[in-house]
Structures are given as structure tokens and as C-alpha cells.
Write a protein that holds these residues in place. Structure first.
Motif, PDB file in Angstrom:
ATOM      1  N   ASP A  38       0.829  -1.211   0.000  1.00 36.50           N
ATOM      2  CA  ASP A  38       0.000   0.000   0.000  1.00 36.50           C
ATOM      3  C   ASP A  38       0.864   1.264   0.000  1.00 36.50           C
ATOM      4  O   ASP A  38       2.097   1.188   0.012  1.00 36.50           O
ATOM      5  CB  ASP A  38      -1.037  -0.033   1.132  1.00 36.50           C
ATOM      6  N   SER A 209     -10.117  -1.246  -5.220  1.00 40.47           N
ATOM      7  CA  SER A 209      -9.031  -2.211  -5.437  1.00 40.47           C
ATOM      8  C   SER A 209      -8.630  -2.232  -6.909  1.00 40.47           C
ATOM      9  O   SER A 209      -7.444  -2.278  -7.235  1.00 40.47           O
ATOM     10  CB  SER A 209      -9.454  -3.612  -4.987  1.00 40.47           C
ATOM     11  N   TRP A 221      -4.370   1.431  -2.238  1.00 38.39           N
ATOM     12  CA  TRP A 221      -4.855   0.489  -1.224  1.00 38.39           C
ATOM     13  C   TRP A 221      -5.178   1.168   0.107  1.00 38.39           C
ATOM     14  O   TRP A 221      -5.285   0.500   1.124  1.00 38.39           O
ATOM     15  CB  TRP A 221      -3.847  -0.659  -1.009  1.00 38.39           C
ATOM     16  N   TYR A 224      -8.033  -0.186   2.342  1.00 36.16           N
ATOM     17  CA  TYR A 224      -7.879  -1.350   3.223  1.00 36.16           C
ATOM     18  C   TYR A 224      -7.702  -0.895   4.686  1.00 36.16           C
ATOM     19  O   TYR A 224      -7.929  -1.682   5.593  1.00 36.16           O
ATOM     20  CB  TYR A 224      -6.674  -2.196   2.794  1.00 36.16           C
TER      21      TYR A 224
END
Ligand code: ZN
Length: 295
Positions: A38, A209, A221, A224
Motif C-alpha cells: 500500500d 481495489s 490500497w 484497506y
């Protein structure tokens, strides 16, 4: 000192969390396959056997706990039950009350934070208890029995509850299966468990995503929430964990987040269809002991 490191530049995050630890799938015992890094440099991985996603390697949990879960972690005003939270609380408690009819009945709120849900459940006639890694002064204002620490480490001395709620908690814990096994010991034979987590299979997550994979996101990302989120659950992987801990799933739903602000009206329009398609951003799963025990 800031209460949250989430969203800070990579250098700052790494300074507070210098060490990494490997993580195996709690269900399969396997080392997962990394699939992304990420925007903060944190590693996302997926178990090739069961599909469970989690950080691997990840910052050492004790370093996250001391850097992130400070008394400032709960933002100001978090003890107040406003419209959106009241709708969430009402939805969850009404569902719990479909399974638990007896009164008085005891409810344990794991990760009770500022205690807003404790107060809400108490006002509806429940006897309430709560746990948190740091029990706050706000939580102490309710007439609740409180325990401090991580759930698997707490000694409950045989206490049992007719409902145990882990709302937006399991994704933060070092080992969700260990957490759920402790929950199994705490839920009475005719009781119910509620697990609420972000829904990795939600439509918004899926779109973000794809954008992250295609390099269309500046903070790849970010959705997340890696750093404080260590695990990322779909309905299937969460059900597998809950069943492995000795529960059977009785209901699950995916409420769409109640977000005001920009495009709030558009989000309100799609909320119904998203929930009907089980593509909402939140996953609430209800389970009962697989083998009822005598209490
Ligand atoms: Zn697995």
C-alpha cells in the motif's frame, strides 16, 4: 501525541513501527501470498487455500498498540449517540433481541471504546459489560462491569453472556481465531455473537481495489485501512473463522455506510440496492454456539 497514525507519510509510520513480524493463516497455518504494497509500504497478502487476506509481514502488534491505541484513539464526541450511530445500534440490538428473549440478559461489548453502545443497550434493559485494551473514563460513566486488556488474555472467572458483540474490533486483533475461541467460551449456550467488520467484498472496496491495481489511486490500497487493520474479511472468510471457533452462522447482512457530506444524496439512493445485493461496505454477521452447552 496524535491518536492515530493512519494516513501519515510512510517515513513517520515506519519510525513509530520499526519491526515486522510474519503472519500465517490462522485457519490453514500457511504462509500467504503477497499481492500488493500500500501507499505506506505495508504488505497485503492472501491465503491461497482459504482466501483470507491480511497484512504479512506486519508491524509488531505491541508497537501498534502503544503507538495507535492510546487514550486519544477515540475521537472527541465518540461517547455521543448521534443519528447514524443510533441507527446502527438499533439495527444490531434489534437483531440480537430476535435470538435472546430472556430478561434480564447480559451483553458484553468487546472493544467498548467510549461506551456509547453500553449506554444504549443498558437503556434497552440489558445488563452490560465491556472490555477494551484501554478502558476510557467515558466507558466508566455507565453502570457496566469493565475489563481491561486484549480479549483472549482477560480472566472472566466463569462469566457468561447472552450476547457478545465485537463491532469493528476483529480486524484490529493480532489473531482473530484466538479472539473468537475466547468469545465462544463467553457466549451462553442459547446466546448470540455479533461480529461487525468492514466488508472486503463490498462494491466500493472492489472498485477502489481495481483503481489501486491500475495505478489510478494516489494513495494505493488506502481503502484497506492497513496499519491498524490487520485482517480483511469477506462474508466467506469471516464465516469460516467463526465456524472454526465453534459457532454456526445464523444471519449476515451488509449495511451500506450512513455517510453524510459530498454526494450524500447519491449514496442514500444506492444504499437500498447495495444492501439488497449484499455489496454494502459493512459486514455484520450473527452466530450461535454450534453445540448448545448447558449453563
Ligand atoms: Zn487460509
Amino acid at each position: 501525541m496524535s491518536g492515530s497514525l493512519f494516513g501519515r507519510p510512510r517515513a513517520e509510520v515506519e519510525a513509530a513501527l520499526p519491526d515486522r513480524e510474519p503472519v500465517a493463516c490462522p485457519l490453514c497455518g500457511r504462509e500467504p501470498r503477497p499481492f500488493a504494497v500500500d501507499f505506506q509500504g505495508l504488505h497485503l497478502a492472501r491465503c491461497t487455500a482459504c482466501g483470507l487476506e491480511f497484512q504479512h509481514p506486519r508491524p509488531v502488534f505491541e508497537q501498534i498498540a502503544s503507538a495507535v491505541y492510546t487514550p486519544e484513539y477515540h475521537p472527541e464526541g465518540h461517547e455521543i449517540v448521534d443519528g447514524g450511530r443510533e441507527r446502527t445500534f438499533a439495527r444490531q440490538l434489534e437483531r440480537i433481541e430476535r435470538y435472546v428473549h430472556r430478561r434480564p440478559a447480559a451483553l458484553l461489548d468487546v472493544g467498548c471504546g467510549a461506551g456509547a453502545f453500553l449506554g444504549y443497550a443498558r437503556s434497552r434493559g440489558w445488563t452490560v459489560g465491556g472490555t477494551d485494551i484501554n478502558v476510557t473514563q467515558d466507558a466508566r460513566r455507565h453502570d457496566a462491569r469493565l475489563w481491561e486488556g486484549q480479549l483472549p488474555e482477560i480472566r472472566f472467572a466463569g462469566a457468561r453472556f447472552h450476547a457478545v458483540r465485537l463491532n469493528q474490533v476483529l480486524e484490529h486483533t493480532p489473531d482473530p481465531l484466538r479472539e473468537l475461541r475466547q468469545a465462544r467460551r463467553l457466549v451462553a449456550g442459547d446466546g448470540v455473537l455479533l461480529i461487525g467488520v468492514p466488508n472486503l467484498a463490498g462494491l466500493s472496496v472492489r472498485l477502489k481495489s481495481w483503481q489501486s491495481r491500475l495505478g489510478l489511486k494516489r494513495r494505493r490500497w488506502k481503502h484497506y485501512g492497513a496499519l491498524h487493520h490487520l485482517w480483511f474479511f469477506t462474508p466467506a472468510t469471516l464465516a469460516a473463522l467463526v465456524e472454526a471457533a465453534g459457532f454456526r452462522v445464523v444471519h449476515w447482512e451488509t449495511p451500506a455506510e450512513d455517510q453524510p457530506g459530498r454526494f450524500g444524496w447519491a449514496k442514500a439512493l444506492v444504499r437500498g440496492p447495495l444492501q439488497a445485493a449484499r455489496l454494502g461496505g459493512i459486514l455484520d454477521l450473527y452466530a450461535r454456539p454450534a453445540e448448545p452447552t448447558r449453563d
